[in-house]
Design an enzyme around this catalytic site. Structure first.
Site, short mmCIF file in Angstrom:
data_model
loop_
_atom_site.label_atom_id
_atom_site.label_comp_id
_atom_site.label_asym_id
_atom_site.label_seq_id
_atom_site.Cartn_x
_atom_site.Cartn_y
_atom_site.Cartn_z
N ASP A 223 36.75 -12.41 -21.93
CA ASP A 223 37.13 -12.74 -22.89
C ASP A 223 38.15 -13.98 -23.06
O ASP A 223 38.90 -14.97 -23.93
CB ASP A 223 37.76 -11.16 -23.71
CG ASP A 223 36.51 -10.85 -24.22
OD1 ASP A 223 35.40 -11.35 -23.98
OD2 ASP A 223 36.36 -9.72 -24.70
N GLU A 249 28.34 -17.94 -24.03
CA GLU A 249 30.03 -18.61 -22.80
C GLU A 249 29.64 -20.11 -23.50
O GLU A 249 29.66 -21.12 -22.89
CB GLU A 249 29.93 -18.45 -21.28
CG GLU A 249 28.37 -18.28 -21.03
CD GLU A 249 27.27 -17.39 -21.05
OE1 GLU A 249 26.97 -17.77 -20.12
OE2 GLU A 249 27.44 -16.64 -21.02
#
Length: 329
Positions: A223, A249
């Site tokens: 994260d 992502e």
């Protein structure tokens, strides 16, 4: 004297005296009721969190303003009554032209019920007002034009709307545009580029080996990587460019008014920003790389989806060619 008083108070005169007394008592009662009504009216004006006002259009004079003016504006009502410019000076500069124009519109329309503008209170706080105004249609010919209105402080409502808009359009983790908002904005920029005949470029970005990062260092560190990528995007892109997280992502960017050569320069700057990132976990230091696919608007593109598809294919080609690179398409 006693006999005289007896004669003055003779029974034949009692009805007249009683009527006089009753009339006086009735008058006193009316005065008391009027006083109570006036007191009630004043109490209501003080308690209402909205500014009631009356304005002489011809003389540019504020004729009346309720007590809430001093609470909301933080300024003297007496100064406003003596100088209309006190109102103008309190309006947020960017909203002044609209506030004055919409006030003038009431002369033609009779009522304006959707005026919203900002003011700067005396303490420097910016507040939003919803200011409804109406023209006095009952005035006799030749009488001055009086505009009356009510201005309500809607700052809390506007702040809530802004927060709801932010939540609806922003990716919670990275604070960049979410997928839906990004593509809505991208479609708008695409249509604008077609209408104006200006260039437009589209970029796709994917973090290399992101699963390895999560498996090795944990999802919390993953994260952090996503957040730092978003920060790099905000730092490297130009003002007016769009940047958003559109998948796990995956990120995307749109460069309005940007030629292919210029877009490549921006993509290279972003690549360098990301290559400089450094992360630490349990004493270990690691970096990351990204693969980017870049394309620009060409003849025959009917919508932004065409650019998205080309940039996405170029990004996967960058993966196949060894990652950590930009492939134009």
């Amino acid at each position: 004297m006693v006999i005289k008083n007896q004669q003055d108070s003779s029974p034949s005169q009692w009805p007249e005296t009683a009527q006089t007394l009753l009339a006086l008592m009735h008058a006193q009662g009316e005065v008391a009721r009027l006083s109570e009504r006036e007191q009630l009216f004043r109490t209501l004006l003080v308690s209402v969190n909205a500014v009631l006002w009356a304005f002489n259009w011809e003389t540019r004079q504020v004729l009346y303003v309720s007590p809430a003016y001093e609470r909301i504006f933080g300024r003297s009502a007496d100064l406003l009554l003596s100088d209309y410019n006190q109102w103008r000076d309190s309006i947020y500069p960017d909203d002044l032209e609209y506030a004055e124009r919409s006030l003038a519109d009431v002369l033609e329309k009779g009522a304006i019920e959707n005026r919203e503008y900002r003011i700067i209170a005396a303490d420097g706080q910016v507040r939003w007002l919803s200011d409804k105004c109406f023209i006095n249609r009952q005035a006799e010919p030749g009488q001055p034009v009086i505009i009356v209105g009510i201005a309500e402080d809607i700052t809390d409502k506007k702040q809530m709307e802004t927060e709801l808009q932010r939540l609806a359009t922003t990716d919670a983790l990275t604070q960049s545009s979410n997928r839906r908002h990004f593509f809505e904005s991208a479609h708008q920029e695409f249509e604008k580029a077609l209408q104006q005949g200006t260039p437009l470029s589209f970029l796709m970005l994917d973090i290399d080996d992101f699963k390895v990062i999560n498996d090795t260092y944990g999802h919390q560190e993953g994260d952090t990587v996503l957040q730092r990528i978003a920060e790099s995007g905000r730092a490297a892109l130009r003002r007016g460019d769009l940047f958003g997280r559109i998948g796990g992502e995956e990120f995307a960017a749109v460069f309005p008014g940007c030629t292919p050569d210029m877009a490549l320069q921006v993509a290279e700057r972003l690549q360098r920003e990301i290559q400089r990132l450094s992360f630490k976990h349990d004493g270990q230091t690691f970096g990351i790389t990204v693969s980017q696919g870049l394309t620009s608007l060409i003849a025959g593109d009917e919508n932004v989806d065409s650019l998205f598809a080309r940039a996405d294919a170029a990004m996967y080609q960058a993966k196949r060619e060894g990652k950590n690179r930009i492939v134009p398409a």
